[in-house]
Design an enzyme around this catalytic site. Sequence first.
Site, PDB file in Angstrom:
ATOM      1  NE  ARG A 126      -5.047  -0.025  -3.318  1.00  0.00           N
ATOM      2  CZ  ARG A 126      -5.110  -1.312  -3.584  1.00  0.00           C
ATOM      3  NH1 ARG A 126      -5.669  -1.726  -4.704  1.00  0.00           N
ATOM      4  NH2 ARG A 126      -4.612  -2.200  -2.759  1.00  0.00           N
ATOM      5  CD  GLN A 131       2.719   4.838  -4.245  1.00  0.00           C
ATOM      6  OE1 GLN A 131       3.896   5.080  -3.958  1.00  0.00           O
ATOM      7  NE2 GLN A 131       2.327   4.639  -5.485  1.00  0.00           N
ATOM      8  CG  ASP A 134      -2.799   1.064  -0.164  1.00  0.00           C
ATOM      9  OD1 ASP A 134      -3.622   0.328   0.415  1.00  0.00           O
ATOM     10  OD2 ASP A 134      -2.813   1.255  -1.392  1.00  0.00           O
ATOM     11  CB  SER A 137      -0.777  -1.728  -1.352  1.00  0.00           C
ATOM     12  OG  SER A 137      -1.608  -1.150  -2.328  1.00  0.00           O
ATOM     13  CE1 TYR A 234      -8.980  -1.199  -4.727  1.00  0.00           C
ATOM     14  CE2 TYR A 234      -9.334   1.141  -5.122  1.00  0.00           C
ATOM     15  CZ  TYR A 234      -8.955   0.111  -4.287  1.00  0.00           C
ATOM     16  OH  TYR A 234      -8.560   0.392  -3.007  1.00  0.00           O
TER      17      TYR A 234
END
Length: 381
Positions: A126, A131, A134, A137, A234
């Site tokens: 991450r 992004q 991902d 997400s 996280y």
Amino acid sequence: MRLAVLKERRADEARVAAVPETVRKFIALGLTVAVERGAGLSAGVPDAAYAEAGAEVAPDAAAALAGAGIVLKVRAPLAAGEGELDELALIPRGALLIGTLGADKDAAGRYAAAGVDAAAMEMLPRITRAQSMDVLSSQANLAGYRAVVEAAGAFDRGFPMLMTAAGTIPAANVIVMGAGVAGLQAIATARRLGGRVSATDVRPAAKEEIKSLGASFVGYEDEESRAAQTAGGYAKPMSAEFLAKQAEVVAGAIGKMDIVVCTALVQGRKAPILVTEAMVASMKPGSVIVDIASDAGGNCAVTKPGEMVVTPNGVKVLGYRNWPARIPAAASNLYARNLLTFLTTFWDKDASAPKLPAEDELVRGVMLTRGGQVVHANFAG
């Protein structure tokens, strides 16, 4: 090179790994694309839409996979004994398999034995560069939205304050447990629906994010909480002492809530219990708990993964599995774009094939197997 897209056969899975938009872009890269018949129906994509985009609509999985060099999946392919079809055995040796593959040591061993180069997208680091690819997400975002929509459907009053000639109905009180991607979307959605929203999270950065969305923060803070986030963003596992103090603060708030949305996950671990049986017992009849951490065991002590239950005091607990698949068209579109971005990032135009350098941080993060060997640092050896 042939790219195959399979129909998902696992229970509660309604998504598909490619949509007509991404099929067109794969073909523009020089790939031929085969989509198994019926692969997109549950996500609202008919076979004709794939054919119009230029894909071959194959009659079954074997036909789609014949000669494939790249295979796209949402979930791990079924192996021997897992269903009516051994999908893994049908994937050609040397093919690149990309999906959310439930990465663990056993799975990596199966892919290595099958000679499949497996890329587990849920293992993607991450970082900023990742992004747009991902998958966690993109899917969590939609899960957070869907959780609040389903809470509103199950709630026996309205979300916003309603002023009528017959009297006023107060706004629903909502608390969101966990302010990661799913939690922040849940906060935003509950606010749009007119709820009075608060939220809690152990990570220090979450407090400002919660407040920036117009919600109030509920939680216990100390030195441990200020170090509660990994470099990858996280939440870290917390001590029993901290969790007890956090639970005490949260317990005082939950008894006043109409809606509780549970979203807290710790990477690679069972979901932490944040809502105890005593907290559930303190809630009003007609209240709703939505547990989108149910696939990892759930954040609520009374959650039954895959089910909706009503407690003796009249609280509805929604523990459905696979929340992104409950909004399959949108989830499929985002997931498909994630996979397209990953492949195009590592596309070799001269060879018209993906080039996945072992030293690249993203490749190192997702690749479980290569050339019949387990290569991921977490599972090798």
